[in-house]
Design a protein around this motif. Structure first.
Motif, short mmCIF file in Angstrom:
data_model
loop_
_atom_site.label_atom_id
_atom_site.label_comp_id
_atom_site.label_asym_id
_atom_site.label_seq_id
_atom_site.Cartn_x
_atom_site.Cartn_y
_atom_site.Cartn_z
N THR A 1 0.84 -1.19 0.00
CA THR A 1 0.00 0.00 0.00
C THR A 1 0.88 1.24 0.00
O THR A 1 1.93 1.28 0.64
N LEU A 2 0.46 2.23 -0.74
CA LEU A 2 1.18 3.50 -0.83
C LEU A 2 0.29 4.60 -0.28
O LEU A 2 -0.86 4.75 -0.72
N SER A 3 0.81 5.34 0.69
CA SER A 3 0.03 6.40 1.30
C SER A 3 0.84 7.69 1.31
O SER A 3 2.07 7.67 1.30
N VAL B 1 5.82 16.88 3.79
CA VAL B 1 5.09 15.87 3.04
C VAL B 1 5.86 14.56 3.15
O VAL B 1 7.09 14.57 3.32
N ALA B 2 5.12 13.46 3.09
CA ALA B 2 5.76 12.14 3.21
C ALA B 2 5.02 11.12 2.36
O ALA B 2 3.78 11.17 2.24
N LEU B 3 5.76 10.21 1.76
CA LEU B 3 5.22 9.06 1.04
C LEU B 3 5.68 7.80 1.75
O LEU B 3 6.89 7.64 2.00
N THR B 4 4.72 6.93 2.07
CA THR B 4 5.05 5.70 2.80
C THR B 4 4.52 4.50 2.03
O THR B 4 3.36 4.49 1.60
N ALA C 1 14.81 9.69 3.86
CA ALA C 1 14.19 8.44 3.42
C ALA C 1 14.72 7.30 4.25
O ALA C 1 15.86 7.36 4.76
N PHE C 2 13.87 6.27 4.39
CA PHE C 2 14.33 5.08 5.11
C PHE C 2 13.54 3.86 4.65
O PHE C 2 12.44 3.98 4.10
#
Length: 487
Positions: A87-89, A146-149, A350-351
């Protein structure tokens, strides 16, 4: 010129003609036979048995609902399938602080401490802090990020897989439900079709009775004029004629009600009337096989049992899905974030990593959830066993009911022949003055009853044949109902 202020009186023959036109004829015929000043009765549309079954199994509201349930089950399966993948959030935020935060290492340039020359990049950063004259901003007054997980379940895949299997079984069960509802509607349409024919046959018998009694009135009138009998004999027959005409009126209402019932079975409005094309009495079904064959076919073919079997499989998959909650919930995670206004914090970070969540104690909640799922399996298995017995009994009863109906039709057929001969003989004897009107009326009543019994037996046999085909899980088609056997 006809006096329109007075009611128009019809003879028995004219009334009968209008009645036939209203029930089984077309609008033009009814208008031609109706008396002046009276509106003709709207005739019913007529369909064949094949057309009736096709319409009932086409866009009937019950079938539309079953198809919608199947569509919902398909959507649920696709939702469960989506849980296998990552899943991408995305998340974002902005903050308005009361003030910015700054950091200063020196009140002024002349008071900067003397440091040795920097030897490493770290020492250069430290030296830069002590040599700059302006304060360092640690946090701006306005900050945002902003963040993409992206996350991929690993440990939960066991529960996800079995949950997906449960939705697959549910979708198959919904497909079986569509088939079951379609078979239900086909049976309902076929039975309603034969009920219309049965009502029409009873109406025809009542009309025949009126015709015979009307002829008797004419005959006895001649005899009264000749002095061969008394007027009381004629009055007795006229009373019987009036009763027969009342029966015609009631039979006509039963036909209309049966036609409306057929319309509803086809998915139309109750205000409509649908007539049925006559079937040949030679289509009377035979009784094939044995009751045991019927039971065996029902157990093998009925969609209800298949639905229960799929329900059990879905419940068993649900047990495994609940057991999957015992497994540690290990998830692979990766994130990229961009931050503005945080001073010394990095702008882009990033991690990737692993996240482990394992609930070690929950006061037995997961254990009892598994126990509940197992109990549902046991309940469905018991339901399947009892339903199997009931379906077997239904098939056996349908086989015996058809056998009885076919035998009853044979008896009724012979009774009609006997009653017709008895009525013929009694008519001759009455005209010869060797019997009374009571004897003649008894013979005529016996003939009407015999004809009604024959008609009821014929259509009851066709209805029981329909019930047997349905009970054994075989396709309910017009060809099978009228020309095929029940095996």
């Amino acid at each position: 010129m006809t006096d329109r202020t007075k009611p128009t009186r019809l003879s028995a023959g004219a009334a009968l003609a209008v009645l036939v036109a209203c029930v089984v004829g077309g609008p033009a015929v009814a208008a031609a036979q109706a008396p002046d000043g009276q509106a003709p009765t709207t005739a019913a549309t007529t369909v064949t048995l094949e057309e009736a079954i096709a319409e009932a199994t086409g866009e009937h509201p019950n079938i539309a609902r079953a198809r919608a349930d199947r569509r919902a089950a398909e959507a649920q399966r696709k939702q469960a399938r989506a849980n296998f993948g990552p899943t991408l959030s995305a998340s974002a935020g902005i903050q308005f602080w009361n003030d910015e935060i700054t950091f200063s290492t020196s009140p002024g340039g002349d008071q900067v401490p003397q440091l040795p020359p920097p030897q490493t990049p770290y020492e250069e950063i430290i030296a830069g802090l002590f040599t700059q004259t302006e304060p360092t901003v640690v946090r701006d007054q306005i900050t945002w990020d902003v963040a993409l997980t992206i996350s991929q379940p690993l440990g939960p895949l066991y529960s996800i897989y079995h949950g997906y299997r449960a939705t697959e079984f549910a979708e198959e069960a919904a497909e079986e439900q569509v088939d079951q509802v379609s078979r239900d509607q086909a049976r309902e349409a076929a039975v309603a079709y034969f009920r219309v024919l049965q009502a029409q046959a009873l109406l025809e018998t009542a009309q025949q009775s009126v015709e015979q009694l009307a002829a008797q009135v004419e005959t006895v009138s001649v005899l009264v004029e000749a002095g061969a009998t008394t007027s009381s004999q004629r009055m007795r027959i006229e009373v019987a004629l009036a009763a027969a005409e009342q029966e015609v009126i009631q039979a006509r209402s039963r036909v209309r009600l049966a036609q409306s019932n057929l319309a509803v079975a086809l998915g139309r409005n109750a205000q409509e009337r649908v007539g049925a094309n006559a079937v040949d009495a030679d289509t009377l079904p035979g009784v094939d096989g044995s009751p045991e064959d019927a039971v065996e076919a029902a157990i093998a073919n009925r969609p209800e049992l298949r639905q229960l079997e799929l329900g059990i499989e879905a419940a068993q998959a649900g047990v495994k899905a609940e057991e999957g909650t015992y497994i540690p919930q290990l998830v692979a995670v990766g994130q990229y974030s961009h931050t503005e206004g945080q001073g010394l914090a990095g702008t882009d970070t990033a991690f990737v990593g692993l996240s482990l969540d394992w609930t070690l104690w929950q006061w037995g909640a997961r254990y009892y959830a598994v126990d509940e799922a197992e109990a549902q399996v046991v309940s469905l298995e018991a339901t399947q066993e009892q339903t199997s017995r009931q379906i077997g009994l239904q098939a056996k009863m349908a086989w015996y009911d058809l056998e009885s109906a076919v035998e009853a039709y044979g008896v009724a057929e012979r009774a009609v022949a006997q009653a017709e001969e008895a009525y013929r003989v009694e008519s001759v004897r009455y005209e010869a003055g060797k019997s009374t009107s009571t004897d003649l009326l008894d013979a005529q009543s016996a003939l009407t009853e015999a004809r009604n019994n024959r008609n009821n037996a014929l259509y009851q046999a066709l209805i029981q044949h329909t019930e047997l085909i349905y009970a054994t899980g075989r396709p309910v088609t017009a060809d099978r109902l009228l020309r095929g056997g029940n095996r």
